[in-house]
Design a protein around this motif. Structure first.
Motif, mmCIF file in Angstrom:
data_model
loop_
_atom_site.group_PDB
_atom_site.id
_atom_site.type_symbol
_atom_site.label_atom_id
_atom_site.label_comp_id
_atom_site.label_asym_id
_atom_site.label_seq_id
_atom_site.Cartn_x
_atom_site.Cartn_y
_atom_site.Cartn_z
ATOM 1 N N GLU A 1 1.674 4.543 -39.825
ATOM 2 C CA GLU A 1 3.247 4.297 -39.800
ATOM 3 C C GLU A 1 3.563 5.614 -38.035
ATOM 4 O OE1 GLU A 1 6.630 3.448 -41.200
ATOM 5 O OE2 GLU A 1 6.205 1.235 -41.310
ATOM 6 N N GLY A 2 2.456 6.499 -38.282
ATOM 7 C CA GLY A 2 2.338 7.992 -37.914
ATOM 8 C C GLY A 2 1.230 9.111 -38.312
ATOM 9 N N VAL A 3 1.467 10.290 -37.520
ATOM 10 C CA VAL A 3 0.266 11.024 -38.202
ATOM 11 C C VAL A 3 1.173 11.554 -39.151
ATOM 12 C CG1 VAL A 3 -0.502 13.635 -37.837
ATOM 13 C CG2 VAL A 3 0.285 12.386 -35.976
ATOM 14 N N PHE A 4 0.587 11.009 -40.648
ATOM 15 C CA PHE A 4 0.535 11.724 -42.148
ATOM 16 C C PHE A 4 -0.106 12.979 -43.109
ATOM 17 C CE2 PHE A 4 2.503 8.340 -43.772
ATOM 18 C CZ PHE A 4 2.414 7.362 -43.485
ATOM 19 N N THR A 5 0.643 13.571 -43.178
ATOM 20 C CA THR A 5 0.128 15.208 -43.794
ATOM 21 C C THR A 5 -1.517 14.634 -44.290
ATOM 22 O OG1 THR A 5 1.025 14.680 -46.085
ATOM 23 C CG2 THR A 5 2.356 16.176 -44.459
ATOM 24 N N ALA B 1 1.439 10.527 -49.595
ATOM 25 C CA ALA B 1 1.243 11.241 -48.027
ATOM 26 C C ALA B 1 2.358 11.258 -47.513
ATOM 27 C CB ALA B 1 -0.218 11.218 -47.155
ATOM 28 N N HIS B 2 2.678 12.281 -46.662
ATOM 29 C CA HIS B 2 4.081 12.569 -46.544
ATOM 30 C C HIS B 2 3.651 12.065 -44.519
ATOM 31 C CE1 HIS B 2 8.304 13.962 -45.251
ATOM 32 N NE2 HIS B 2 7.253 15.175 -44.276
ATOM 33 N N LYS B 3 4.884 11.531 -44.427
ATOM 34 C CA LYS B 3 4.796 10.867 -42.377
ATOM 35 C C LYS B 3 5.203 12.017 -42.020
ATOM 36 C CE LYS B 3 7.536 8.187 -40.382
ATOM 37 N NZ LYS B 3 7.986 6.761 -39.531
ATOM 38 N N LEU B 4 5.188 12.543 -41.152
ATOM 39 C CA LEU B 4 5.714 14.087 -40.324
ATOM 40 C C LEU B 4 6.307 13.153 -39.158
ATOM 41 C CD1 LEU B 4 2.071 15.666 -39.667
ATOM 42 C CD2 LEU B 4 3.835 16.653 -41.327
#
Ligand code: ADP
Ligand code: ASP
Ligand code: MG
Length: 407
Positions: A178-182, A191-194
């Motif tokens: 869903e995007g760039v993660f940590t 991991a968290h999506k930035l």
């Protein structure tokens, strides 16, 4: 008034089978029906590029790179044609092109060609006719009229370069996360999506193993200030914006943790401890176009020292040849290689103004009893070489130590 233009890139997993190609077509048609002009860049279906390379390997251990490009470029030609058909099925006009047909000109360095320029006229003509234009990612044509490719992951570069050449209003990269993660969500499930990330941080993360964007594409995006939206092709949620200045979030020191598994360590033993030795060895490597990454020289004993460095595995056979030659010339001992290593890195602009970041990283590894073999730092990153077998555990431990999942 000129119409709004959007470039949408779909990666291999997004077009892995006919059902997914139809879903992508649906998405493109929705954008089109909002009254926007759409240029679509597509990668080869699923793992096609890897499969083509494996085919080549079964024929030759050292195939000519020109022929590798001829072979690999076929993958994207399949997906553009199928996507054009799928869009036509939904009642919109679409036309597909190879890189050569839309004037994506490159130099002749096969398998890693550099872009020279893009003549966007043909695309503009087709857009003016109301068509969706679909361009094969990853490929171009050299000044000698040979088909070239832009390095693995190169469809990202095609998309960014087209967005720049066409002065697009947006560049969207659709992928399977869903995007760039940590950190790679496959390794760190929490991991968290930035929401956003700066070009500089994304460039470091991509260069240090975050496969989600090709590093060269970020280099070009930064140079021409092309904002990128990385998002999922399987949901409509907002992804990650890659832009000039991500929001000032001074409390965030580390943006991400990355892992690179394709490096190998080379050690030249008993190098005489006197001026000019390192110069001689690394000059010979550079002359063969071998890119050396981390270098460590140990403390000398009895007038000799061991020198270790890392290279990408692909370059290992050539490196070994050159290193043995150089070692003999300077009177050093034998050359050993080690493919059981991985490079783990943390990246963050906040490191510029915070201390204690390295200590925290090393402590996290110490708690896991993971030995660090090499270290290198720059203004916004710290990298450690460790045993590959411990790499994923180390990524999770460091991700946790910096509190990256709790944002
Ligand atoms: P595509 O085929 O769409 O180009 P890639 O396989 O090249 O997709 O890139 C997406 C993959 O990148 C994800 O599936 C994920 O496992 C990996 N990845 C590695 N690091 C990260 C990260 N920090 N954030 C998101 N994805 C990452
Ligand atoms: N198909 C190419 C690759 O696998 C290009 C891309 O997917 O971006 O590297
Ligand atoms: Mg990719």
């Amino acid at each position: 008034m000129s119409r709004s233009l959007i470039v949408q890139k779909f990666g291999g997993s997004s077009v892995a089978n006919p059902e997914r190609i139809k879903r992508v077509a649906q998405r493109v048609v929705e954008t089109r029906r909002q009254g926007r002009d759409v240029v679509v860049v597509v990668s080869a279906l699923g793992d096609t590029t890897d499969e083509l390379l494996e085919l080549a390997r079964q024929i030759s251990q050292d195939p000519p790179e020109r022929e590798l490009d001829m072979l690999m470029a076929t993958g994207e030609q399949v997906s553009v044609a199928l996507l054009a058909m799928a869009i036509e099925e939904l009642g919109e006009d679409a036309i597909s092109f190879t890189g050569a047909q839309v004037g994506i000109r490159t130099d002749s360095s096969h398998t890693k060609a550099k872009l020279i320029d893009i003549n966007a006229r043909r695309i503009q003509q087709e857009l003016a006719k109301g068509r969706v234009v679909i361009v094969a990612g990853f490929q171009g044509i050299s000044v000698n009229q040979d088909i070239t490719t832009l390095g693995r992951g190169g469809s990202d570069l095609t998309a960014v370069a087209l967005a720049e050449a066409l002065d697009a209003d947006a560049c969207e990269i659709y992928t399977d996360v869903e995007g760039v993660f940590t950190a790679d969500p496959r390794i760190v499930p929490n991991a968290h999506k930035l929401k956003s990330i700066s070009y500089d941080e994304m460039l470091e993360m991509a260069s240090l193993g975050a496969q989600v964007m090709q590093a060269r594409s970020i280099f070009v995006a930064k140079r021409f200030d092309v904002p990128i939206h990385v998002r999922s092709s399987f949901s409509s949620r907002e992804g990650t914006m890659i832009t000039k200045a991500a929001k000032a979030m001074e409390d965030i020191v580390v943006s991400g943790v990355t892992l690179q598994r394709d490096e190998a360590k080379v050690t030249i033993r008993d190098v005489p401890d006197k001026p000019g030795m390192a110069a001689q060895i690394f000059k010979e490597l550079a002359a063969q176009d071998i890119n050396v990454d981390m270098i460590v020289q140990n403390v000398s004993r009895e007038g000799a020292t061991d020198v270790s460095f890392t290279v990408v595995k692909h370059d290992l056979p050539a490196t070994l040849r050159v290193a043995r030659h150089a070692a003999a010339r300077v009177g050093a001992g034998d050359v050993a290689t080690d493919e059981g290593v991985a490079k783990l890195s943390i990246v963050g602009i906040g490191m510029r103004s915070h201390s204690g970041v390295a200590a925290k990283m090393f402590e996290a590894m110490a708690r896991e009893r993971i030995n660090i073999e090499m270290i290198s730092t720059s203004e916004i990153k710290i990298s450690c070489v460790i045993r590959k077998a411990h790499a994923e555990r180390a990524v999770r431990a460091i991700h946790q130590a910096f509190g990256l999942s709790r944002r």
